[in-house]
Scaffold this active site. Structure first.
Site, PDB file in Angstrom:
ATOM      1  N   HIS A   1      24.719  -9.961 -43.346  1.00  0.00           N
ATOM      2  CA  HIS A   1      24.464  -8.577 -42.924  1.00  0.00           C
ATOM      3  C   HIS A   1      25.639  -8.056 -42.097  1.00  0.00           C
ATOM      4  CE1 HIS A   1      22.659  -5.110 -40.960  1.00  0.00           C
ATOM      5  NE2 HIS A   1      21.756  -5.129 -41.920  1.00  0.00           N
TER       6      HIS A   1
ATOM      7  N   GLU B   1      25.801  -6.321 -39.531  1.00  0.00           N
ATOM      8  CA  GLU B   1      25.688  -6.468 -38.070  1.00  0.00           C
ATOM      9  C   GLU B   1      26.079  -7.876 -37.649  1.00  0.00           C
ATOM     10  OE1 GLU B   1      21.726  -4.839 -37.744  1.00  0.00           O
ATOM     11  OE2 GLU B   1      22.545  -2.840 -38.109  1.00  0.00           O
TER      12      GLU B   1
ATOM     13  N   SER C   1      19.811   3.616 -44.118  1.00  0.00           N
ATOM     14  CA  SER C   1      19.064   4.860 -43.881  1.00  0.00           C
ATOM     15  C   SER C   1      18.141   5.255 -45.034  1.00  0.00           C
ATOM     16  CB  SER C   1      20.034   6.003 -43.541  1.00  0.00           C
ATOM     17  OG  SER C   1      20.748   5.684 -42.359  1.00  0.00           O
TER      18      SER C   1
ATOM     19  N   ASN D   1      13.792  -5.030 -42.844  1.00  0.00           N
ATOM     20  CA  ASN D   1      14.579  -5.838 -41.908  1.00  0.00           C
ATOM     21  C   ASN D   1      14.232  -5.346 -40.512  1.00  0.00           C
ATOM     22  OD1 ASN D   1      16.518  -7.098 -40.368  1.00  0.00           O
ATOM     23  ND2 ASN D   1      18.276  -6.095 -41.336  1.00  0.00           N
ATOM     24  N   TRP D   2      13.421  -6.127 -39.812  1.00  0.00           N
ATOM     25  CA  TRP D   2      12.941  -5.681 -38.499  1.00  0.00           C
ATOM     26  C   TRP D   2      14.014  -5.828 -37.412  1.00  0.00           C
ATOM     27  CZ3 TRP D   2       7.090  -7.305 -37.644  1.00  0.00           C
ATOM     28  CH2 TRP D   2       6.294  -6.580 -38.522  1.00  0.00           C
ATOM     29  N   LYS D   3      15.108  -6.501 -37.748  1.00  0.00           N
ATOM     30  CA  LYS D   3      16.214  -6.704 -36.793  1.00  0.00           C
ATOM     31  C   LYS D   3      15.660  -7.252 -35.466  1.00  0.00           C
ATOM     32  CE  LYS D   3      18.931  -3.280 -39.236  1.00  0.00           C
ATOM     33  NZ  LYS D   3      19.951  -2.246 -39.201  1.00  0.00           N
TER      34      LYS D   3
ATOM     35  N   GLY E   1      21.838   2.735 -40.005  1.00  0.00           N
ATOM     36  CA  GLY E   1      21.493   3.305 -38.698  1.00  0.00           C
ATOM     37  C   GLY E   1      22.046   4.708 -38.533  1.00  0.00           C
TER      38      GLY E   1
ATOM     39  N   GLU F   1      25.099  -2.384 -48.885  1.00  0.00           N
ATOM     40  CA  GLU F   1      24.833  -1.640 -47.659  1.00  0.00           C
ATOM     41  C   GLU F   1      26.137  -1.068 -47.120  1.00  0.00           C
ATOM     42  OE1 GLU F   1      20.940  -2.857 -45.621  1.00  0.00           O
ATOM     43  OE2 GLU F   1      22.481  -4.173 -44.868  1.00  0.00           O
TER      44      GLU F   1
END
Ligand code: PGA
Length: 261
Positions: free
Chosen positions: A95, A97, A216, A9-11, A177, A171
């Protein structure tokens, strides 16, 4: 038999130039790993570039979300049908975020799952508890609530999702992160809980659904996580930006063996 799945996931990272270097390095590093399904989820605007650069590799590309709407007056939304036009095979939905920064919830996420499947895209449904929920011993209740939203969909949509297939990413928000991932034992316990919950609704669906771990994941912890029987791979943020680290993580998934019944 569930094939392991590792998705980067390159975000919100990258540029045309950076992506080109990174995609080529990633494809080169992964070219001999054929027993693992591998994907990269990129910002929408780079999906065309991914289609150009990854088409003849063993790497799938996907979106980091899709709209719950099909079309119409929904400024800035991007539909599953649109991303499918760029060859996407995967889409992350729900997700944490998105839940945190954009007030998304499970009801919207399951509509997105439906839209993705209607467009022929495999959704990766992210669920997980926050630090506070974890500390309060509330993790399983939260997971059950997020997961059960799926069963609020109408019966025809649910049947379609079950037969097409979807993946789930556990997750824990506190591990995303962060400095450290969840321990393999804790993650396995949660994955088994998720699979058992699915099995209460449909044993075959529970057995074939891949449940991947995110938060992570690094080359150092991937092997121990992926050796767990219910951890079918990973959703990888930071480490997916480094071709070498990402390929080590994908290689670690080769250790995941699920006996077929
Ligand atoms: P991380 O992100 O690997 O950087 O913790 C994981 C994710 O958010 O999917």
């Amino acid at each position: 038999m569930r094939r392991p799945l590792v998705v980067g996931n390159w975000k919100l990272n990258g540029s045309l130039a950076e992506n080109e270097t990174r995609m080529q390095a990633t494809a080169g590093a992964l070219k001999n790993i054929n027993q693992v399904d591998i994907g990269l989820c990129l910002p929408y605007v780079y999906l065309f570039q991914a289609q150009q650069l990854l088409a003849n590799t063993n790497i799938m590309w996907g979106a980091q979300n899709v709209s719950q709407f099909e079309q119409g007056a929904y400024t800035a939304c991007v539909s599953a049908e649109m991303v499918a036009e760029f060859g996407c095979q995967l889409a992350i939905v729900g997700h944490s975020e998105r839940r945190h920064y954009s007030a998304e919830n499970s009801a919207k996420a399951v509509m997105r799952i439906k839209r993705a499947v209607d467009a022929g895209i495999t959704p990766i449904y992210c669920i997980g508890e926050t630090q506070e929920e974890h500390a309060a011993g509330d993790a399983k209740r939260v997971l059950a609530e997020q997961l059960m939203a799926l069963f609020d969909l109408d019966k025809a949509s649910l049947e379609k999702i079950k037969s097409f297939g979807m993946d789930i990413a556990y997750e824990p928000v506190w591990a995303i992160g962060a400095d450290q991932a969840a321990t393999p034992e804790l993650a396995q316990n949660m994955h088994l809980f998720i699979r058992d919950l699915l099995a209460k609704h449909d044993a075959v669906f529970a057995e074939k659904t891949r449940i991947i771990y995110g938060g992570s994941v690094t080359p150092d912890n991937a092997k121990a996580l992926f050796e767990m029987p219910d951890i079918d791979g990973g959703l990888v943020g930071r480490a997916s930006l480094d071709a070498h680290a990402f390929s080590s993580i994908c290689a670690a998934a080769l250790n995941h063996q699920v006996p077929s019944n």
